[in-house]
Design an enzyme around this catalytic site. Structure first.
Site, mmCIF file in Angstrom:
data_model
loop_
_atom_site.group_PDB
_atom_site.id
_atom_site.type_symbol
_atom_site.label_atom_id
_atom_site.label_comp_id
_atom_site.label_asym_id
_atom_site.label_seq_id
_atom_site.Cartn_x
_atom_site.Cartn_y
_atom_site.Cartn_z
ATOM 1 N N GLU A 37 11.212 5.559 5.351
ATOM 2 C CA GLU A 37 12.050 6.715 4.666
ATOM 3 C C GLU A 37 11.666 8.031 4.826
ATOM 4 O O GLU A 37 12.035 9.055 4.344
ATOM 5 C CB GLU A 37 12.210 6.101 3.067
ATOM 6 N N HIS A 58 6.200 3.693 6.103
ATOM 7 C CA HIS A 58 7.321 4.554 5.221
ATOM 8 C C HIS A 58 8.510 4.713 6.123
ATOM 9 O O HIS A 58 8.498 5.887 6.373
ATOM 10 C CB HIS A 58 6.457 5.585 4.650
ATOM 11 N N CYS A 101 5.727 -0.830 2.067
ATOM 12 C CA CYS A 101 4.488 -0.339 1.457
ATOM 13 C C CYS A 101 3.992 -1.260 0.158
ATOM 14 O O CYS A 101 4.137 -2.412 0.190
ATOM 15 C CB CYS A 101 4.267 1.186 1.702
HETATM 16 N N1 GLN Z 1 -1.994 1.578 -1.952
HETATM 17 C C1 GLN Z 1 -0.599 1.228 -2.553
HETATM 18 C C2 GLN Z 1 -0.670 -0.088 -3.241
HETATM 19 O O1 GLN Z 1 -1.648 -0.841 -2.842
HETATM 20 C C3 GLN Z 1 0.538 1.171 -1.489
HETATM 21 C C4 GLN Z 1 0.627 2.611 -0.851
HETATM 22 C C5 GLN Z 1 2.199 2.964 -0.764
HETATM 23 O O2 GLN Z 1 3.091 2.382 -1.038
HETATM 24 N N2 GLN Z 1 2.300 4.250 0.192
HETATM 25 O O3 GLN Z 1 0.185 -0.496 -4.342
#
Ligand code: GLN
Length: 197
Positions: A176, A174, A77
């Site tokens: 994890e 995610h 992410c």
């Molecule tokens: N929206 C976050 C970003 O742009 C990422 C979100 C996340 O890691 N769950 O950094």
């Protein structure tokens, strides 16, 4: 096998818990010296601007790039954003992976969702092929892959959510936060092959 988890901000404890469950020694990385002796590094989800600015302020950007040139790195992410070469805006990035990423591509926090993904590559760690349940939280999208980067998984409409380039791995979701450990096992295999001369 010793795997680091970048612990500047975000969901690093959850990654450590899964690695420990898999019997792997883990280290929280906040300083360049803590990268020594590691066979791989996970960059967790969180807020990519915060992770990037803290990495810059702690003089971690160049040591992380150097580490990534030789060892396995997985960004989940926000970590995938940080690992990428291009996000169409200015914020500190590692600029390692040949992927272009769109932040917050699914909208705001309320638009977070869960879905089952088809990830054929996971059969290398578990031959029992079954969907991978993925959690997307204000997630990015991998708009495109280039160079040596390859798509590992896409949504039914073709939008890319996981990619690999050699010993680098990027997932928009995610792993994890689910009990399914296949993505962590897949990364451990990358880490093993990257650190074997
Ligand atoms: N929206 C976050 C970003 O742009 C990422 C979100 C996340 O890691 N769950 O950094």
């Amino acid at each position: 096998m010793k795997i680091g988890v970048l612990a500047l901000q975000g969901a690093f404890i959850e990654h450590q818990a899964i690695l420990q469950k898999l019997g792997v020694e883990t280290v929280q990385v906040r300083l360049p010296a803590q990268l020594e002796d590691l066979q791989g590094l996970i960059i967790p989800g969180g807020e990519s601007t915060t992770i990037g600015k803290l990495a810059r302020d702690f003089n971690l950007l160049e040591p992380l790039r150097e580490f990534g040139r030789h060892q396995a790195v997985w960004g989940t992410c926000a970590g995938a954003i940080f690992l990428s070469k291009d996000i169409h805006r200015r914020q500190p990035l590692l600029e390692l992976m040949d992927i272009s990423v769109e932040r917050n591509a699914f909208g705001r926090q309320v638009a977070s969702f869960e879905t089952d993904l088809d990830v054929p590559a996971l059969c290398t760690v578990d031959p029992d092929e079954r969907p991978y349940h993925a959690i997307f939280i204000r997630a990015p999208l991998i708009e495109s892959v280039s160079g040596g980067a390859r798509v590992l998984s896409a949504l039914p409409d073709g939008r890319i959510v996981a990619a690999r380039q050699g010993h680098w791995l990027a997932t928009a979701f995610h792993p994890e936060l689910t009990p399914d450990t296949r993505f962590h096992q897949y990364f451990l295999e990358l880490a093993k092959s990257a650190s074997t001369p």
